[in-house]
Design an enzyme around this catalytic site. Structure first.
Site, PDB file in Angstrom:
ATOM      1  N   ARG A 149     -67.812 -13.020  -9.453  1.00  0.00           N
ATOM      2  CA  ARG A 149     -69.140 -12.141  -9.413  1.00  0.00           C
ATOM      3  C   ARG A 149     -69.112 -10.739 -10.321  1.00  0.00           C
ATOM      4  O   ARG A 149     -70.212 -10.822 -10.488  1.00  0.00           O
ATOM      5  CB  ARG A 149     -70.080 -11.610  -8.717  1.00  0.00           C
ATOM      6  CG  ARG A 149     -70.704 -13.624  -8.334  1.00  0.00           C
ATOM      7  CD  ARG A 149     -70.709 -13.591  -6.570  1.00  0.00           C
ATOM      8  NE  ARG A 149     -69.441 -14.632  -5.192  1.00  0.00           N
ATOM      9  CZ  ARG A 149     -69.373 -14.110  -4.393  1.00  0.00           C
ATOM     10  NH1 ARG A 149     -70.499 -13.390  -3.611  1.00  0.00           N
ATOM     11  NH2 ARG A 149     -68.170 -13.900  -3.631  1.00  0.00           N
TER      12      ARG A 149
ATOM     13  N   LYS B 227     -49.768 -20.047  -7.273  1.00  0.00           N
ATOM     14  CA  LYS B 227     -48.603 -20.617  -7.550  1.00  0.00           C
ATOM     15  C   LYS B 227     -48.851 -21.219  -9.134  1.00  0.00           C
ATOM     16  O   LYS B 227     -48.078 -21.623  -9.881  1.00  0.00           O
ATOM     17  CB  LYS B 227     -48.485 -21.634  -6.590  1.00  0.00           C
ATOM     18  CG  LYS B 227     -47.952 -21.278  -5.628  1.00  0.00           C
ATOM     19  CD  LYS B 227     -48.685 -22.600  -4.095  1.00  0.00           C
ATOM     20  CE  LYS B 227     -48.940 -21.325  -3.079  1.00  0.00           C
ATOM     21  NZ  LYS B 227     -50.106 -22.260  -2.104  1.00  0.00           N
TER      22      LYS B 227
ATOM     23  N   LEU C 219     -41.739 -16.108   3.293  1.00  0.00           N
ATOM     24  CA  LEU C 219     -40.763 -15.782   4.169  1.00  0.00           C
ATOM     25  C   LEU C 219     -39.238 -15.899   3.126  1.00  0.00           C
ATOM     26  O   LEU C 219     -39.499 -16.168   1.436  1.00  0.00           O
ATOM     27  CB  LEU C 219     -40.271 -17.349   4.250  1.00  0.00           C
ATOM     28  CG  LEU C 219     -41.384 -18.110   5.616  1.00  0.00           C
ATOM     29  CD1 LEU C 219     -41.029 -19.014   6.175  1.00  0.00           C
ATOM     30  CD2 LEU C 219     -41.029 -17.355   6.999  1.00  0.00           C
TER      31      LEU C 219
ATOM     32  N   ASP D 202     -50.265 -28.644  -4.170  1.00  0.00           N
ATOM     33  CA  ASP D 202     -49.860 -27.021  -3.599  1.00  0.00           C
ATOM     34  C   ASP D 202     -47.871 -27.241  -3.149  1.00  0.00           C
ATOM     35  O   ASP D 202     -47.436 -26.364  -3.787  1.00  0.00           O
ATOM     36  CB  ASP D 202     -50.369 -27.141  -2.084  1.00  0.00           C
ATOM     37  CG  ASP D 202     -50.013 -25.567  -2.238  1.00  0.00           C
ATOM     38  OD1 ASP D 202     -50.022 -24.637  -2.606  1.00  0.00           O
ATOM     39  OD2 ASP D 202     -49.367 -25.348  -0.664  1.00  0.00           O
TER      40      ASP D 202
ATOM     41  N   LYS E 258     -44.303 -25.446  -4.759  1.00  0.00           N
ATOM     42  CA  LYS E 258     -43.700 -24.956  -4.796  1.00  0.00           C
ATOM     43  C   LYS E 258     -42.774 -24.989  -5.195  1.00  0.00           C
ATOM     44  O   LYS E 258     -41.397 -24.398  -4.821  1.00  0.00           O
ATOM     45  CB  LYS E 258     -44.333 -25.007  -2.834  1.00  0.00           C
ATOM     46  CG  LYS E 258     -45.341 -23.511  -2.260  1.00  0.00           C
ATOM     47  CD  LYS E 258     -45.639 -24.127  -1.494  1.00  0.00           C
ATOM     48  CE  LYS E 258     -46.571 -23.163  -0.639  1.00  0.00           C
ATOM     49  NZ  LYS E 258     -47.223 -23.775   0.550  1.00  0.00           N
TER      50      LYS E 258
HETATM   51  N1  LIG Z   1     -53.620 -19.098   2.378  1.00  0.00           N
HETATM   52  C1  LIG Z   1     -53.325 -18.652   2.663  1.00  0.00           C
HETATM   53  O1  LIG Z   1     -51.825 -19.262   3.931  1.00  0.00           O
HETATM   54  C2  LIG Z   1     -52.220 -18.943   0.944  1.00  0.00           C
HETATM   55  C3  LIG Z   1     -52.630 -18.963   0.045  1.00  0.00           C
HETATM   56  N2  LIG Z   1     -52.086 -18.361  -1.341  1.00  0.00           N
HETATM   57  C4  LIG Z   1     -52.749 -18.312  -2.363  1.00  0.00           C
HETATM   58  O2  LIG Z   1     -53.912 -17.559  -2.125  1.00  0.00           O
HETATM   59  C5  LIG Z   1     -55.135 -17.881  -2.886  1.00  0.00           C
HETATM   60  C6  LIG Z   1     -55.955 -17.085  -2.940  1.00  0.00           C
HETATM   61  O3  LIG Z   1     -56.144 -18.201  -1.923  1.00  0.00           O
HETATM   62  P1  LIG Z   1     -57.854 -17.680  -0.946  1.00  0.00           P
HETATM   63  O4  LIG Z   1     -57.953 -16.298   0.173  1.00  0.00           O
HETATM   64  O5  LIG Z   1     -57.905 -19.018   0.468  1.00  0.00           O
HETATM   65  O6  LIG Z   1     -59.274 -18.466  -1.726  1.00  0.00           O
HETATM   66  P2  LIG Z   1     -60.225 -18.237  -1.648  1.00  0.00           P
HETATM   67  O7  LIG Z   1     -60.778 -19.346  -2.122  1.00  0.00           O
HETATM   68  O8  LIG Z   1     -60.911 -17.715  -0.386  1.00  0.00           O
HETATM   69  O9  LIG Z   1     -60.927 -16.968  -2.832  1.00  0.00           O
HETATM   70  C7  LIG Z   1     -60.451 -16.775  -4.296  1.00  0.00           C
HETATM   71  C8  LIG Z   1     -60.649 -15.163  -4.324  1.00  0.00           C
HETATM   72  O10 LIG Z   1     -60.333 -15.927  -5.856  1.00  0.00           O
HETATM   73  C9  LIG Z   1     -61.493 -15.118  -6.588  1.00  0.00           C
HETATM   74  N3  LIG Z   1     -61.362 -15.855  -7.664  1.00  0.00           N
HETATM   75  C10 LIG Z   1     -61.626 -17.074  -8.355  1.00  0.00           C
HETATM   76  N4  LIG Z   1     -61.843 -17.000 -10.017  1.00  0.00           N
HETATM   77  C11 LIG Z   1     -61.851 -15.754 -10.110  1.00  0.00           C
HETATM   78  C12 LIG Z   1     -61.989 -14.862 -11.348  1.00  0.00           C
HETATM   79  N5  LIG Z   1     -61.789 -15.992 -12.664  1.00  0.00           N
HETATM   80  N6  LIG Z   1     -61.929 -13.832 -11.098  1.00  0.00           N
HETATM   81  C13 LIG Z   1     -61.664 -13.278 -10.377  1.00  0.00           C
HETATM   82  N7  LIG Z   1     -61.995 -13.345  -9.336  1.00  0.00           N
HETATM   83  C14 LIG Z   1     -61.790 -14.786  -9.520  1.00  0.00           C
HETATM   84  C15 LIG Z   1     -62.955 -15.819  -5.968  1.00  0.00           C
HETATM   85  O11 LIG Z   1     -64.153 -15.350  -6.512  1.00  0.00           O
HETATM   86  P3  LIG Z   1     -65.612 -15.415  -5.640  1.00  0.00           P
HETATM   87  O12 LIG Z   1     -65.118 -14.670  -4.516  1.00  0.00           O
HETATM   88  O13 LIG Z   1     -66.616 -15.275  -5.959  1.00  0.00           O
HETATM   89  O14 LIG Z   1     -65.722 -17.104  -5.342  1.00  0.00           O
HETATM   90  C16 LIG Z   1     -62.350 -15.846  -4.593  1.00  0.00           C
HETATM   91  O15 LIG Z   1     -62.889 -14.523  -4.061  1.00  0.00           O
HETATM   92  C17 LIG Z   1     -54.785 -19.017  -3.911  1.00  0.00           C
HETATM   93  O16 LIG Z   1     -54.025 -18.719  -4.837  1.00  0.00           O
HETATM   94  C18 LIG Z   1     -54.012 -19.418  -2.679  1.00  0.00           C
HETATM   95  O17 LIG Z   1     -53.032 -20.723  -3.180  1.00  0.00           O
HETATM   96  C19 LIG Z   1     -50.284 -18.640  -1.186  1.00  0.00           C
HETATM   97  C20 LIG Z   1     -49.602 -17.973   0.071  1.00  0.00           C
HETATM   98  C21 LIG Z   1     -50.416 -18.492   1.349  1.00  0.00           C
HETATM   99  N1  LIG Z   2     -52.040 -23.869   1.311  1.00  0.00           N
HETATM  100  C1  LIG Z   2     -50.778 -23.238   1.471  1.00  0.00           C
HETATM  101  C2  LIG Z   2     -51.016 -21.604   1.470  1.00  0.00           C
HETATM  102  C3  LIG Z   2     -49.788 -20.782   1.602  1.00  0.00           C
HETATM  103  O1  LIG Z   2     -49.413 -21.235   0.134  1.00  0.00           O
HETATM  104  C4  LIG Z   2     -50.280 -24.084   2.772  1.00  0.00           C
HETATM  105  O2  LIG Z   2     -50.905 -24.541   3.244  1.00  0.00           O
HETATM  106  O3  LIG Z   2     -48.475 -23.257   2.686  1.00  0.00           O
END
Ligand SMILES: NC(=O)C1=CN([C@@H]2O[C@H](COP(=O)(O)OP(=O)(O)OC[C@H]3O[C@@H](n4cnc5c(N)ncnc54)[C@H](OP(=O)(O)O)[C@@H]3O)[C@@H](O)[C@H]2O)C=CC1
Ligand SMILES: N[C@@H](CC=O)C(=O)O
Length: 363
Positions: free
Chosen positions: A54, A122, A156, A221, A225
Site C-alpha cells: 500500500r 526464498k 538454524l 516451499d 529450500k
Molecule cells: N513465517 C515463517 O516462519 C517464515 C517466513 N519466511 C518468509 O517470510 C516472508 C514473509 O512471510 P509473512 O510475514 O508470513 O507474509 P505476510 O503475507 O504476512 O506478509 C507479507 C508482506 O509483504 C508485503 N508485500 C507483498 N508484496 C509487496 C511489494 N511488492 N512491495 C512491498 N511489500 C510487499 C505485504 O504487503 P500488504 O500487507 O500490503 O499485503 C505484507 O505486508 C515469506 O517470504 C516467507 O517465506 C521465512 C522463514 C520463516
Molecule cells: N512456511 C515455512 C516458513 C519458513 O520458511 C515453513 O513452514 O517452514
C-alpha cells in the site's frame, strides 16, 4: 507492478539505514525485535523506512511500531508507487519480509547498486538458477552482502554449516530432513482423528505457513529450500531437478486463497488414509526434502511425504522442529544432524536481525 531499480547515483550514506519490505507476520516481528534490541542498548542501523503493497513510509520518529501499524491499516493498495518514495543507497540494508516475486526479481539490481539485501523470502536464491546466479554475480561485482539465514530453517545454522564444510574442502554427499516448520507442526500434531484441515488453520494462525499454505502443502516451499541448500553446498541444481510430490488435492490448486480455505476440508480424507497406513505399520508421517549423490554419481533431489519408523534418525523432533542430516567426506558413517524450530515469526525475525548485525559489523 513496476519496481524500478535502486538509484545508483545515490551517495553513500554516512550511517547505514534499514528499509523493511513487508509489514505482515515476519515484518511485524522484525520491527518488534529491532525495538527490543535497541531498548537493550544494542547499536543497530536505524529503521529508515517501511513498505508494503500500500505504500512506503519514512520513519523520522523513534516510533517504528506506530509507522508500521499506520501502514498496515492504510487503505487502497498502491503497489507500484512505493519505490518512488523509498530511499536506500550503497551501504544501506534492504530487508525483504515479503513473499513477493516482483521484489525478489530486484534483489540482484539492489546488490548491483551497492545496497545489502537481507531476505526471508526464498524467491531470490530458491527459484531459477539464472536468478540465483545473477544474485551471486551482483554480490561479486560490488561486494554487497546477501543475508539468507532466514530462508532455510528460519535461522538454524544450516546454510553456514554447509558453506563452511564446503569451504573446508569437504564434499557434501547428501542432505536430507524435515525442512518445513509448518509441515513438521502438522505431522507432529495430526493424530488421524481430528481433521487435518484444522491443524492447517492453526499453523496459518501461528505464522508458521507461507501467506498461502498451498506453498507449503504443495512442497514448493521445501523445493526452494532444497535448491538453496544444494547451492550453498556448491551444487548448481535447477528447479526441475527437484522432484516434488504435492499434498494439495487437484481441485484446490486453481482456487483463490479465500476459496482454498473454504474447501480445505477436502484434504482431510486423503490425509486420514495416509496416517492410517503409516500407523498400521507402526510408523510416523514426515515431510522430507533431500538431495543426494547415488553410488553411480548421479545427483537426485526429492521432496514429499514419507512414512518412517519412529526410531528413524529423521523421525525425531517436536513442534515446528526442522531436523536435517548432512553427509560429507568427514561425516560419512553417521551424519551431522541439526535440529530446532524451523518456522515462526520470532525465530525468523531473529535470523533477519542476525544477518543485519553481521553486515553492520563488516560496514
Ligand atoms: N513465517 C515463517 O516462519 C517464515 C517466513 N519466511 C518468509 O517470510 C516472508 C514473509 O512471510 P509473512 O510475514 O508470513 O507474509 P505476510 O503475507 O504476512 O506478509 C507479507 C508482506 O509483504 C508485503 N508485500 C507483498 N508484496 C509487496 C511489494 N511488492 N512491495 C512491498 N511489500 C510487499 C505485504 O504487503 P500488504 O500487507 O500490503 O499485503 C505484507 O505486508 C515469506 O517470504 C516467507 O517465506 C521465512 C522463514 C520463516
Ligand atoms: N512456511 C515455512 C516458513 C519458513 O520458511 C515453513 O513452514 O517452514
Amino acid at each position: 507492478m513496476n519496481v524500478s531499480p535502486l538509484r545508483a547515483s545515490h551517495p553513500v550514506p554516512a550511517s547505514q539505514r534499514i528499509t523493511l519490505l513487508g509489514t505482515g507476520t515476519v515484518g511485524r516481528a522484525f520491527v518488534a525485535r529491532h525495538v527490543a534490541l535497541n531498548a537493550r542498548g544494542m547499536t543497530l542501523p536505524p529503521l529508515a523506512g517501511i513498505a508494503n503493497t500500500r505504500g512506503f513510509s519514512r520513519i523520522d520518529c523513534d516510533c517504528p511500531n506506530a509507522v508500521l501499524n499506520q501502514l498496515r491499516d492504510s487503505e487502497a493498495p498502491s503497489a507500484s508507487e512505493w519505490i518512488a518514495d523509498a530511499v536506500f543507497g550503497p551501504g544501506d540494508i534492504v530487508v525483504d519480509a515479503s513473499a513477493s516475486d516482483v521484489i525478489a526479481q530486484q534483489h540482484a539490481g539492489w546488490l548491483r547498486g551497492g545496497a545489502h539485501v537481507v531476505t526471508a523470502c526464498k524467491l531470490g536464491a530458491g527459484t531459477s538458477r539464472v536468478r540465483w546466479q545473477d544474485i551471486r554475480d551482483a554480490q561479486a561485482e560490488t561486494g554487497a552482502r546477501y543475508g539468507d539465514s532466514a530462508t532455510v530453517g528460519a535461522g538454524l545454522p544450516l546454510l553456514r554449516t554447509l558453506r563452511e564444510l564446503a569451504a573446508g574442502g569437504d564434499r557434501i554427499t547428501a542432505v536430507a530432513g524435515v525442512l518445513s516448520g509448518s509441515l513438521a507442526y502438522l505431522m507432529n500434531n495430526f493424530d488421524g482423528m481430528r481433521p487435518f484441515s484444522s491443524f492447517v488453520h492453526a499453523a496459518h494462525a501461528a505464522g508458521y505457513t507461507e501467506p498461502d499454505p498451498r506453498d507449503d502443502l504443495s512442497g514448493e516451499d521445501v523445493r526452494r529450500k532444497v535448491l538453496i541448500l544444494a547451492r550453498a553446498a556448491g551444487l548448481a541444481l535447477d528447479v526441475e531437478d527437484v522432484q516434488v510430490d504435492s499434498l494439495v488435492p487437484l481441485g484446490l490448486q486453481p482456487l483463490s486463497r479465500a476459496a482454498f480455505f473454504e474447501r480445505l476440508p477436502e484434504i482431510d480424507a486423503q490425509m486420514r488414509a495416509k496416517f492410517a497406513r503409516a500407523h498400521k505399520k507402526g510408523e510416523v508421517l514426515k515431510h522430507i526434502g533431500r538431495f543426494e549423490f547415488l553410488t553411480d554419481g548421479t545427483l537426485i533431489a526429492r521432496v514429499g511425504l514419507t512414512s518412517l519408523p519412529a526410531s528413524h534418525a529423521l523421525a525425531a523432533g517436536a513442534g515446528t522442529d526442522n531436523r536435517v542430516a548432512i553427509w560429507t567426506d568427514r561425516y560419512c558413517e553417521n551424519p551431522l544432524v541439526i535440529q530446532g524450530p524451523g518456522a515462526g515469526p520470532e525465530v525468523t525475525a531473529g535470523a533477519l536481525l542476525d544477518d543485519v548485525l553481521t553486515i553492520q559489523r563488516h560496514h
